[in-house]
Design an enzyme around this catalytic site. Structure first.
Site, short mmCIF file in Angstrom:
data_model
loop_
_atom_site.label_atom_id
_atom_site.label_comp_id
_atom_site.label_asym_id
_atom_site.label_seq_id
_atom_site.Cartn_x
_atom_site.Cartn_y
_atom_site.Cartn_z
N LYS A 13 0.82 -1.43 -0.03
CA LYS A 13 -0.14 0.07 -0.02
C LYS A 13 0.79 1.27 0.04
O LYS A 13 0.51 2.23 -0.88
CB LYS A 13 -0.85 0.01 1.36
CG LYS A 13 -1.99 -1.19 1.26
CD LYS A 13 -3.02 -1.04 2.52
CE LYS A 13 -2.27 -1.21 3.76
NZ LYS A 13 -1.41 -2.46 4.27
N ARG A 88 -9.59 0.34 8.99
CA ARG A 88 -9.37 -1.13 9.38
C ARG A 88 -10.39 -1.63 10.08
O ARG A 88 -10.30 -2.93 10.36
CB ARG A 88 -8.03 -1.04 10.17
CG ARG A 88 -6.98 -1.10 9.21
CD ARG A 88 -5.50 -0.56 10.03
NE ARG A 88 -4.43 -1.57 9.77
CZ ARG A 88 -3.30 -0.96 9.16
NH1 ARG A 88 -3.08 0.22 9.10
NH2 ARG A 88 -2.22 -1.91 9.19
N ARG A 127 11.75 -5.47 4.97
CA ARG A 127 11.26 -4.16 4.51
C ARG A 127 12.31 -3.07 5.17
O ARG A 127 12.73 -3.35 6.34
CB ARG A 127 9.80 -3.62 4.95
CG ARG A 127 9.50 -2.30 4.94
CD ARG A 127 7.85 -1.92 5.02
NE ARG A 127 7.29 -2.32 6.08
CZ ARG A 127 6.21 -2.27 6.33
NH1 ARG A 127 5.28 -1.83 5.17
NH2 ARG A 127 5.44 -2.59 7.40
N ARG A 160 11.48 -1.27 10.97
CA ARG A 160 10.48 -0.81 11.85
C ARG A 160 10.42 -2.04 12.90
O ARG A 160 10.48 -3.20 12.90
CB ARG A 160 9.02 -0.75 11.06
CG ARG A 160 8.60 0.52 10.50
CD ARG A 160 7.48 0.42 9.87
NE ARG A 160 6.18 -0.27 10.27
CZ ARG A 160 5.17 -0.47 9.87
NH1 ARG A 160 4.88 0.32 8.58
NH2 ARG A 160 4.24 -0.88 10.42
N ARG A 171 -0.18 -8.95 13.78
CA ARG A 171 -0.76 -7.97 12.64
C ARG A 171 -1.38 -8.61 11.62
O ARG A 171 -2.55 -8.03 11.34
CB ARG A 171 0.53 -7.26 12.06
CG ARG A 171 1.05 -6.16 13.30
CD ARG A 171 2.49 -5.65 12.76
NE ARG A 171 2.34 -4.97 11.57
CZ ARG A 171 3.41 -4.54 10.56
NH1 ARG A 171 4.69 -5.22 10.72
NH2 ARG A 171 3.16 -3.95 9.73
P1 ADP Z 1 2.17 -1.92 3.27
O1 ADP Z 1 2.22 -0.26 3.26
O2 ADP Z 1 1.07 -2.43 2.61
O3 ADP Z 1 2.42 -2.39 4.64
P2 ADP Z 1 4.87 -1.78 1.75
O4 ADP Z 1 4.60 -0.94 0.72
O5 ADP Z 1 5.56 -1.04 2.86
O6 ADP Z 1 3.35 -2.36 2.32
O7 ADP Z 1 5.71 -3.02 1.24
C1 ADP Z 1 6.02 -3.94 1.99
C2 ADP Z 1 7.43 -4.49 1.73
O8 ADP Z 1 7.31 -5.03 0.43
C3 ADP Z 1 8.30 -3.29 1.13
O9 ADP Z 1 9.73 -3.80 1.68
C4 ADP Z 1 8.37 -3.11 -0.11
O10 ADP Z 1 9.66 -2.52 -0.66
C5 ADP Z 1 8.17 -4.57 -0.55
N1 ADP Z 1 7.10 -4.40 -1.74
C6 ADP Z 1 5.99 -3.80 -1.92
N2 ADP Z 1 5.55 -3.96 -3.35
C7 ADP Z 1 6.05 -4.98 -3.76
C8 ADP Z 1 6.03 -5.69 -5.22
N3 ADP Z 1 5.04 -5.65 -5.82
N4 ADP Z 1 7.07 -6.84 -5.28
C9 ADP Z 1 7.76 -7.01 -4.29
N5 ADP Z 1 8.17 -6.37 -3.06
C10 ADP Z 1 7.24 -5.01 -2.90
P1 AMP Z 2 0.99 0.44 9.35
O1 AMP Z 2 2.06 1.17 8.95
O2 AMP Z 2 -0.21 0.78 8.36
O3 AMP Z 2 1.21 -0.82 8.97
O4 AMP Z 2 0.27 0.58 10.74
C1 AMP Z 2 1.16 0.33 11.85
C2 AMP Z 2 0.28 -0.03 13.08
O5 AMP Z 2 -0.34 1.38 13.19
C3 AMP Z 2 -0.76 -1.16 13.08
O6 AMP Z 2 -0.15 -2.31 13.27
C4 AMP Z 2 -1.60 -0.49 13.95
O7 AMP Z 2 -0.93 -0.74 15.46
C5 AMP Z 2 -1.56 1.19 13.85
N1 AMP Z 2 -2.52 1.42 12.75
C6 AMP Z 2 -2.23 2.04 11.67
N2 AMP Z 2 -3.67 2.36 11.00
C7 AMP Z 2 -4.50 2.07 11.73
C8 AMP Z 2 -5.90 2.08 11.71
N3 AMP Z 2 -6.77 2.13 10.94
N4 AMP Z 2 -6.54 1.47 12.91
C9 AMP Z 2 -6.08 0.97 14.22
N5 AMP Z 2 -4.58 1.03 14.11
C10 AMP Z 2 -4.05 1.41 13.12
#
Ligand code: ADP
Ligand code: AMP
Length: 217
Positions: A13, A88, A127, A160, A171
């Site tokens: 995302k 969420r 990541r 992270r 999660r």
């Molecule tokens: P989210 O915001 O949904 O938690 P991220 O955008 O942070 O996910 O992506 C999670 C990990 O996967 C990151 O390390 C990113 O670089 C990698 N990633 C994202 N999209 C792809 C893809 N299409 N193919 C391979 N790796 C990806």
């Molecule tokens: P994310 O960066 O989206 O992976 O979110 C990291 C953490 O923030 C999650 O594991 C939750 O603890 C909290 N969080 C983010 N967005 C929400 C949401 N919409 N509702 C509740 N908790 C959230």
């Protein structure tokens, strides 16, 4: 254009949001980023969020809805916004509907990125994020040119604290029990579009872009 990005942690995302907001000129609103910033600054919101984020649990709805409500009132959201990681829960989705209705707005598109659990685990544990600009990398799938250094701004990359294997499990369970049921809420309204998030990053961006521009078949 008012857009929601849904999908489990690690679906891509944030990666896609960076690209889509650059293309469409709208703000990227990530509740996860907002909580991490508040935690870093040690504000009351940050201290509250920390109790949950550190355990991989969702932050309570009233806290989360409050920050989104405030953010959506800012001027830069008048032209549209991309919400990443919110809503969420069903209660958050209903609160969002209320906020938008009050200001005569509505959701235009809900994009759900679909990725299987084994791949999510690999993505989350590999990541890395830039401390300065927040850009996202992956040690294997999307590595920076120089290890540990952001391509875009030269900032230092970090992992992270909730991207460890045990927290990732919690999660993903939170996602399955509280967030996945929401897909139906948006599917029933005819807003949901599912995108295969296991494709190459560029291919995912191309597919989302064509949906948003109304060109997808
Ligand atoms: P989210 O915001 O949904 O938690 P991220 O955008 O942070 O996910 O992506 C999670 C990990 O996967 C990151 O390390 C990113 O670089 C990698 N990633 C994202 N999209 C792809 C893809 N299409 N193919 C391979 N790796 C990806
Ligand atoms: P994310 O960066 O989206 O992976 O979110 C990291 C953490 O923030 C999650 O594991 C939750 O603890 C909290 N969080 C983010 N967005 C929400 C949401 N919409 N509702 C509740 N908790 C959230």
């Amino acid at each position: 254009m008012n857009i929601l990005f849904m999908g489990p942690p690690g679906a891509g995302k944030g990666t896609q949001a960076e690209r889509i907001v650059a293309e469409f000129g709208i703000p990227h609103i990530s509740t996860g980023d907002a909580f991490r910033l508040a935690m870093k600054e040690g504000t009351p919101l940050g201290l509250k969020a920390k109790e949950y984020v550190d355990q991989g649990l969702l932050v309570p709805d009233d806290v989360t809805n409050g920050i989104v409500r405030e953010r959506l009132q800012q001027d830069d959201c008048k032209r549209g916004f991309l919400l990443d990681g919110y809503p969420r829960t069903l209660a958050q989705a209903e609160a969002l509907d209320g906020m938008l209705k009050e200001s005569g707005r509505r959701i235009d598109h809900v994009i759900s990125l679909v990725v299987d659990r084994d791949m999510l685990l690999k993505r989350l544990t590999g990541r890395r994020i830039c401390k300065s600009c927040g850009a996202t990398y992956h040690i294997l799938f999307n590595p920076p040119k120089q290890e540990g250094v952001c391509d875009k701004c030269g900032g230092e990359l970090y992992q992270r604290s909730d991207d460890t294997e045990e927290k990732v499990g919690t999660r993903l369970d939170e996602y399955l029990s509280k967030t996945e049921p929401l897909l139906r809420y948006y599917r029933d309204q005819g807003l949901l579009r599912e995108v295969n998030g296991e494709q190459e990053i560029d291919a995912v961006t191309a597919q989302i872009t064509s949906i948003l521009k109304g060109q997808a078949e």
